[in-house]
Design an enzyme around this catalytic site. Structure first.
Site: not given
Ligand code: PDD
Length: 288
Positions: A180, A32, A204, A148
């Site tokens: 993270e 996703y 990620l 992801k």
């Molecule tokens: N999640 N690390 C993880 C495990 C995450 O699920 C997310 C973001 C990030 C940050 O990535 P980005 O800056 O591209 O949003 C890092 C999204 C927002 C979610 O699962 O809803």
């Protein structure tokens, strides 16, 4: 009623139907993206679609749409859900589709493609004024965290542990190194230097993370990608968690202890201002 996209059709969310044999439902076999749209404009669309390609390659699933088609579907979903002109968070998901239950991939794959938009709630003022609390948690996930994946059970379990401890996020570590957050990337400020872990299979590659690094480099800020030990985390002057939906949040308490002086720090304030300026440019169509 929110309009969603499902396999070529735009329809009200409560009319969208997916098979119970979908491998997304049975195996969490899918990936996703979450893409913010500010004033109707998608933030870093190219980068999100590139990460989608990487995630799909990581689970050996062909991308059912090309860049142009993705762009059209996402723009259309933004348009159809923009009646009150608020900012949106666009969620897209691709799974390996419906097939007889078998761990091995089906011979013929018809991917399920789903896109929805939800209003982006602004970060509460209280969190900007006081910051948030976080806990630290052993990173219990698998070894392909750069993908992801929709298989988010470890992430949801760790977020729930945080919630039950009165905290808003869990900061994860593996072998004493920070990876993270459960749903975010992590930055620290240490002696004036902004530090975030290097990209590898343990985390990620966040789009917000990369944008912050870019803003820091463009403005000559002292910033580097490097290992962060748990000791460095505990001694940090500032800790931030970043994501498409949270933007940049200051963590002011970690495991019940104050971070720095227990207030959001000046380096965070400066970075958030620059991030907001970037969003303003995006709204005006002079940034992507
Ligand atoms: N999640 N690390 C993880 C495990 C995450 O699920 C997310 C973001 C990030 C940050 O990535 P980005 O800056 O591209 O949003 C890092 C999204 C927002 C979610 O699962 O809803």
């Amino acid at each position: 009623m929110a309009i969603v996209y499902l396999n070529g059709e735009y329809l009200p969310a409560d009319e969208a139907r997916v098979s119970v044999l979908d491998r997304g439902f049975v195996f969490a076999d899918g990936v996703y993206e979450v893409i913010p749209a500010y004033g109707g404009r998608l933030l870093r669309l190219e980068q999100h679609l590139q990460r989608l390609d990487n995630s799909l390659a990581g689970i050996r699933l062909a991308n059912p749409l090309d860049r142009l088609q993705w762009g059209q579907v996402l723009e259309e979903i933004v348009k159809r859900n923009s009646e009150n002109n608020g900012d949106l968070s666009i969620y897209l998901q691709v799974t390996r589709g419906a097939a007889k239950r078998d761990h091995v991939f089906p011979d013929e794959v018809k991917q399920t493609v789903f896109v929805m938009a939800t209003p982006m709630s602004p970060v509460p003022d209280e969190q900007l004024e006081n910051g948030i609390a976080a806990i630290s948690h052993d990173d219990i996930r698998w070894r392909y965290c750069h993908i992801k994946s929709i298989a988010l059970l470890p992430n949801t379990l760790m977020r729930q542990v945080a919630r039950e401890a009165g905290a808003a996020e869990a900061i994860l570590y593996r072998d004493d190194q920070v990876t993270e957050g459960a749903a975010s990337n992590v930055f620290i400020v240490h002696n004036g230097r902004i530090i975030t872990p290097r990209k590898d299979e343990c985390l990620l590659p966040g789009i917000t993370r990369d944008l912050i690094l870019e803003i820091a480099a463009d403005n000559g800020l002292d910033c580097e990608e490097a290992d962060i030990s748990m000791q460095m985390l505990r001694e940090a002057d500032e800790i931030w968690v970043t994501s498409s939906t949270k933007e940049i949040l200051p963590v002011t308490h970690l495991d019940g202890q104050a971070v720095g002086n227990g207030k959001p720090g000046p380096v965070w304030r400066d970075m958030l201002d620059r991030y907001q300026q970037y969003k303003d440019k995006l709204r005006q169509g002079i940034a992507q």
